[in-house]
Design a protein around this motif. Sequence first.
Motif, PDB file in Angstrom:
ATOM      1  N   GLU A  63      24.849 110.565  82.171  1.00 51.88           N
ATOM      2  CA  GLU A  63      25.150 111.144  80.980  1.00 51.88           C
ATOM      3  C   GLU A  63      24.453 112.868  81.050  1.00 51.88           C
ATOM      4  OE1 GLU A  63      23.932 111.057  76.178  1.00 51.88           O
ATOM      5  OE2 GLU A  63      23.475 108.962  77.551  1.00 51.88           O
ATOM      6  N   VAL A  64      25.699 113.495  80.923  1.00 51.92           N
ATOM      7  CA  VAL A  64      25.306 115.048  81.096  1.00 51.92           C
ATOM      8  C   VAL A  64      26.081 115.853  80.364  1.00 51.92           C
ATOM      9  CG1 VAL A  64      24.859 114.784  83.672  1.00 51.92           C
ATOM     10  CG2 VAL A  64      27.115 115.132  83.041  1.00 51.92           C
ATOM     11  N   LEU A  80      47.586 124.162  95.262  1.00 50.22           N
ATOM     12  CA  LEU A  80      46.339 123.248  95.228  1.00 50.22           C
ATOM     13  C   LEU A  80      45.459 123.955  94.239  1.00 50.22           C
ATOM     14  CD1 LEU A  80      44.635 120.863  95.877  1.00 50.22           C
ATOM     15  CD2 LEU A  80      43.605 122.474  97.898  1.00 50.22           C
ATOM     16  N   ALA A  81      45.211 123.102  93.075  1.00 51.60           N
ATOM     17  CA  ALA A  81      44.339 123.395  91.946  1.00 51.60           C
ATOM     18  C   ALA A  81      43.076 122.798  92.121  1.00 51.60           C
ATOM     19  CB  ALA A  81      44.787 123.328  90.593  1.00 51.60           C
ATOM     20  N   ILE A  82      41.935 123.556  92.423  1.00 52.24           N
ATOM     21  CA  ILE A  82      40.551 122.779  92.469  1.00 52.24           C
ATOM     22  C   ILE A  82      39.806 123.110  91.214  1.00 52.24           C
ATOM     23  CG2 ILE A  82      38.445 122.767  93.618  1.00 52.24           C
ATOM     24  CD1 ILE A  82      39.909 123.738  96.200  1.00 52.24           C
ATOM     25  N   VAL A  83      39.437 122.093  90.428  1.00 51.45           N
ATOM     26  CA  VAL A  83      38.341 122.307  89.063  1.00 51.45           C
ATOM     27  C   VAL A  83      37.134 122.028  89.625  1.00 51.45           C
ATOM     28  CG1 VAL A  83      37.904 121.619  87.011  1.00 51.45           C
ATOM     29  CG2 VAL A  83      40.469 121.634  87.596  1.00 51.45           C
ATOM     30  N   SER A  84      36.228 122.896  89.426  1.00 53.42           N
ATOM     31  CA  SER A  84      34.714 122.968  89.905  1.00 53.42           C
ATOM     32  C   SER A  84      33.895 122.796  88.487  1.00 53.42           C
ATOM     33  CB  SER A  84      34.398 123.779  90.799  1.00 53.42           C
ATOM     34  OG  SER A  84      32.913 123.552  91.003  1.00 53.42           O
ATOM     35  N   ALA A  85      32.958 122.022  88.263  1.00 48.44           N
ATOM     36  CA  ALA A  85      32.273 121.960  87.117  1.00 48.44           C
ATOM     37  C   ALA A  85      30.653 121.808  87.471  1.00 48.44           C
ATOM     38  CB  ALA A  85      32.414 120.841  86.079  1.00 48.44           C
ATOM     39  N   THR A  86      29.829 122.636  86.799  1.00 54.20           N
ATOM     40  CA  THR A  86      28.462 122.325  87.080  1.00 54.20           C
ATOM     41  C   THR A  86      27.837 121.486  86.012  1.00 54.20           C
ATOM     42  OG1 THR A  86      28.280 124.572  88.285  1.00 54.20           O
ATOM     43  CG2 THR A  86      26.074 123.428  87.509  1.00 54.20           C
ATOM     44  N   LEU A  87      27.112 120.209  86.232  1.00 53.50           N
ATOM     45  CA  LEU A  87      26.789 119.591  85.162  1.00 53.50           C
ATOM     46  C   LEU A  87      25.283 119.329  85.159  1.00 53.50           C
ATOM     47  CD1 LEU A  87      29.493 116.578  86.001  1.00 53.50           C
ATOM     48  CD2 LEU A  87      29.732 118.620  84.270  1.00 53.50           C
ATOM     49  N   THR A  88      24.820 119.057  84.023  1.00 59.05           N
ATOM     50  CA  THR A  88      23.329 118.866  84.109  1.00 59.05           C
ATOM     51  C   THR A  88      22.949 118.003  82.982  1.00 59.05           C
ATOM     52  OG1 THR A  88      21.323 120.262  83.803  1.00 59.05           O
ATOM     53  CG2 THR A  88      22.814 120.902  82.361  1.00 59.05           C
ATOM     54  N   ASP A  89      21.658 117.443  83.018  1.00 53.15           N
ATOM     55  CA  ASP A  89      21.119 116.438  81.733  1.00 53.15           C
ATOM     56  C   ASP A  89      19.471 117.093  81.634  1.00 53.15           C
ATOM     57  OD1 ASP A  89      19.740 115.589  84.100  1.00 53.15           O
ATOM     58  OD2 ASP A  89      19.823 113.377  83.731  1.00 53.15           O
ATOM     59  N   GLY A  90      19.304 118.290  82.110  1.00 53.20           N
ATOM     60  CA  GLY A  90      18.002 118.848  81.755  1.00 53.20           C
ATOM     61  C   GLY A  90      17.189 118.525  82.997  1.00 53.20           C
ATOM     62  N   SER A  91      17.057 117.458  83.821  1.00 55.08           N
ATOM     63  CA  SER A  91      16.531 117.352  84.806  1.00 55.08           C
ATOM     64  C   SER A  91      16.932 118.023  86.045  1.00 55.08           C
ATOM     65  CB  SER A  91      16.165 115.704  85.113  1.00 55.08           C
ATOM     66  OG  SER A  91      17.385 115.182  85.577  1.00 55.08           O
ATOM     67  N   GLY A  92      18.029 118.330  86.287  1.00 50.80           N
ATOM     68  CA  GLY A  92      18.640 118.740  87.404  1.00 50.80           C
ATOM     69  C   GLY A  92      20.078 119.110  87.334  1.00 50.80           C
ATOM     70  N   TYR A  93      20.780 119.774  88.079  1.00 54.84           N
ATOM     71  CA  TYR A  93      22.073 120.139  88.328  1.00 54.84           C
ATOM     72  C   TYR A  93      22.580 119.477  89.457  1.00 54.84           C
ATOM     73  CZ  TYR A  93      20.827 123.894  85.036  1.00 54.84           C
ATOM     74  OH  TYR A  93      20.386 124.433  83.925  1.00 54.84           O
ATOM     75  N   PHE A  94      24.285 119.329  89.367  1.00 56.61           N
ATOM     76  CA  PHE A  94      24.968 118.727  90.591  1.00 56.61           C
ATOM     77  C   PHE A  94      26.469 119.245  90.131  1.00 56.61           C
ATOM     78  CE2 PHE A  94      25.693 115.183  87.727  1.00 56.61           C
ATOM     79  CZ  PHE A  94      27.075 114.671  88.037  1.00 56.61           C
ATOM     80  N   LYS A  95      27.222 119.119  91.048  1.00 59.31           N
ATOM     81  CA  LYS A  95      28.680 119.694  90.955  1.00 59.31           C
ATOM     82  C   LYS A  95      29.576 118.465  91.004  1.00 59.31           C
ATOM     83  CE  LYS A  95      30.001 123.674  93.068  1.00 59.31           C
ATOM     84  NZ  LYS A  95      30.480 124.501  94.162  1.00 59.31           N
ATOM     85  N   ALA A  96      30.625 118.523  89.878  1.00 64.22           N
ATOM     86  CA  ALA A  96      31.854 117.538  90.071  1.00 64.22           C
ATOM     87  C   ALA A  96      33.052 118.510  90.523  1.00 64.22           C
ATOM     88  CB  ALA A  96      31.976 116.909  88.788  1.00 64.22           C
ATOM     89  N   VAL A  97      33.931 117.858  91.390  1.00 61.90           N
ATOM     90  CA  VAL A  97      35.057 118.816  91.724  1.00 61.90           C
ATOM     91  C   VAL A  97      36.256 117.809  91.507  1.00 61.90           C
ATOM     92  CG1 VAL A  97      36.425 119.728  93.672  1.00 61.90           C
ATOM     93  CG2 VAL A  97      33.984 119.949  93.272  1.00 61.90           C
TER      94      VAL A  97
END
Length: 690
Positions: A63-64, A80-97
């Motif tokens: 849950e982010v 080609l379209a690449i959608v990149s999102a940086t996601l966080t829940d306060g404890s850290g970050y990761f990327k969704a593509v």
Amino acid sequence: MNPILEQDVQFIKGVGPKRAELLRKLGLGTLRQLVEHIPRDYLDYSRFIKVKDLKADEPATVEVRVHQISTYRPQHRRNLAIVSATLTDGSGYFKAVWFNQPWLEKALPPGTAVIVSGRLKRERGALQMDNPLWEVLEEESELLHAGRIMPVYPLTEGLRPREMRRLMQTAVAQAAEAMPELVPEYLRRRRHLLAAPQAWRGIHWPDTWAQMHEALRTIKYQELLTMMVGIALLKENLAARDGIGHSPDGPLAELFREQLPFRLTAAQEAAIVAIKQDMERTVPMNRLVQGDVGSGKTVVAAAAVVKCVESGYQAALMAPTEILVEQHFHGLRRLLEPLGVEVVLVAGGQGRRLRRDLAAALATQRKLLAVGTHALIEEQIQFGDLGLVVIDEQHRFGVRQRAALQAKRQDQRSPDVLVMTATPIPRTVAMTLYGDLDLTVIDEKPPGRRDVATVWRKPADRDHVYQTLVDQFVRPGQQAYVIAPLVEESEKLEALAATELFEELSAKFPELRLGLMHGRLKAEAKDSVMEAFRTGALDVLVSTTVVEVGVDVPNATVMVIEAADRFGLAQLHQLRGRVGRGSLKSYCVLVADPKTEEGIQRMMLMQKTSSGFELSEKDLELRGPGEYLGTQQSGWGLQFAHITRDRALLEEARDDAAELVRSGDLARYPELLGTVRSRWGDRLGLARVG
């Protein structure tokens, strides 16, 4: 039928004409069909995890909030379209593509609370999820696309998983309560099953794995119950008909046994006893005799014919091919004509005068057996007093062809029916495909009949295989089969494969007398080639699978099957049964280079197992029931249950169905009875057919 369930998919919320066309490609035209389109798999995204605890190569649900999001189009691939999102829940970050979903940038602006599910990988030292499932987190919203046990549906091109899940949610909400309750309440309690609405909701949107398994078990059981009630009705309808009631054995039956040139096996004796008991009852016999290749079913059928003619009635034997009919004709004539039983051949292409003589014999001669193909059911063929119908390899005939032969009696009584097959049928299949027949299994080989030694060779060994075949078998005077590879489902391509193989061997071994047979040849040409091989005028017969059933050439001791991994176990065993029919040691050589684990398994099993029944069970496990349970033969296409994996459930459904029909209570359950009638169609009116 509830009219809600028959609603066209086009008019379901969120579908429309374009999506309706895509759904129809999947066979989904009504709301009910949509609800019955159950998930093919599930993903467990029900457990939430903190970002700081994420690990590569593991599925996860988090849950982010969206921290940043952007769309990138590489210069060398502008489409080609690449959608990149940086996601966080306060404890850290990761990327969704996500790939080729540019609309997501607007759908998930920074600050959006979202549930994301997927498998992580490490990309340039950072954690990343490719194409994760996602669901915007709104207050009091039910999670649909993430954060739960996620259904995975069979799809077609143009229909995305996300929109399919939303459609299914709408369909289930609208139709679950209207789905028919096919299982009586007392059986639901007995078998610990769910009510229909619970089952359909639970199979699509389970909260727990236990709920999903309970729902699936309920849906499988109701399908099996419906099938087994149809079979129980067929059997009951048959038992209600008037039969012949043949007389006990007399001197002719005794003479038949005395003049047999061999001793019957215990399995043959048991089969004959069961058949004779059936024939002496006034209820029509409806029995399946199942015996592996070379188990001696023909003698068992001959004993039934003797009993029939000794009681003053005529008998008929119908087989699927001219070659098999000819073989039965000659074999049965040797057994029966010394007893004064006339054996006549009824085949296509017979002249007018011969047909006229046949018609006269069939109308008046009582001690008579007519052997033929479907020519037996032609209108001009009429029997004076038909008392027994024997059908060989009956799966090759349609239901109506068999019914037409049984209808050749002049009164309302039904002749006894004996069905024979050399195709090894697993017990679970026999319970379904032939559940309205009493089953007898001949599981012994006659004395002196030896197993065929089977070896597997790779294509690199082909030259050695054929040189050995010629040097060690053909030159010393034995004969051989070479089976052309199975080429898809095309008789034309298989004929081509056989022709090419024939030409290759002719060029390599010009001294051999080779014959060629395939399904594209005319019947007369097939008969001519087969007769030449049977009489020894040919050394090697190159053929497609048209030699699979019934051909008997005792001097043929070797069979080479090319591309053997393309065949199922049951078919390989049937082919192998064409050799080993004499006293000489016989061999089957499988030439194959299987590319799958299943293909390798089939080759290994063929080498170590000579039991057709054991192989058929394995074939069913490996390839599924399609080969055995076509809707044309069974009146049913199993959509949810599997007749091997769900054997215990099948047996419960069979017992419950028999009890329901026997008790006379079936009319109290109109939903069940209506479904049985609609899914079995007029087969319930063809109860005299095995």
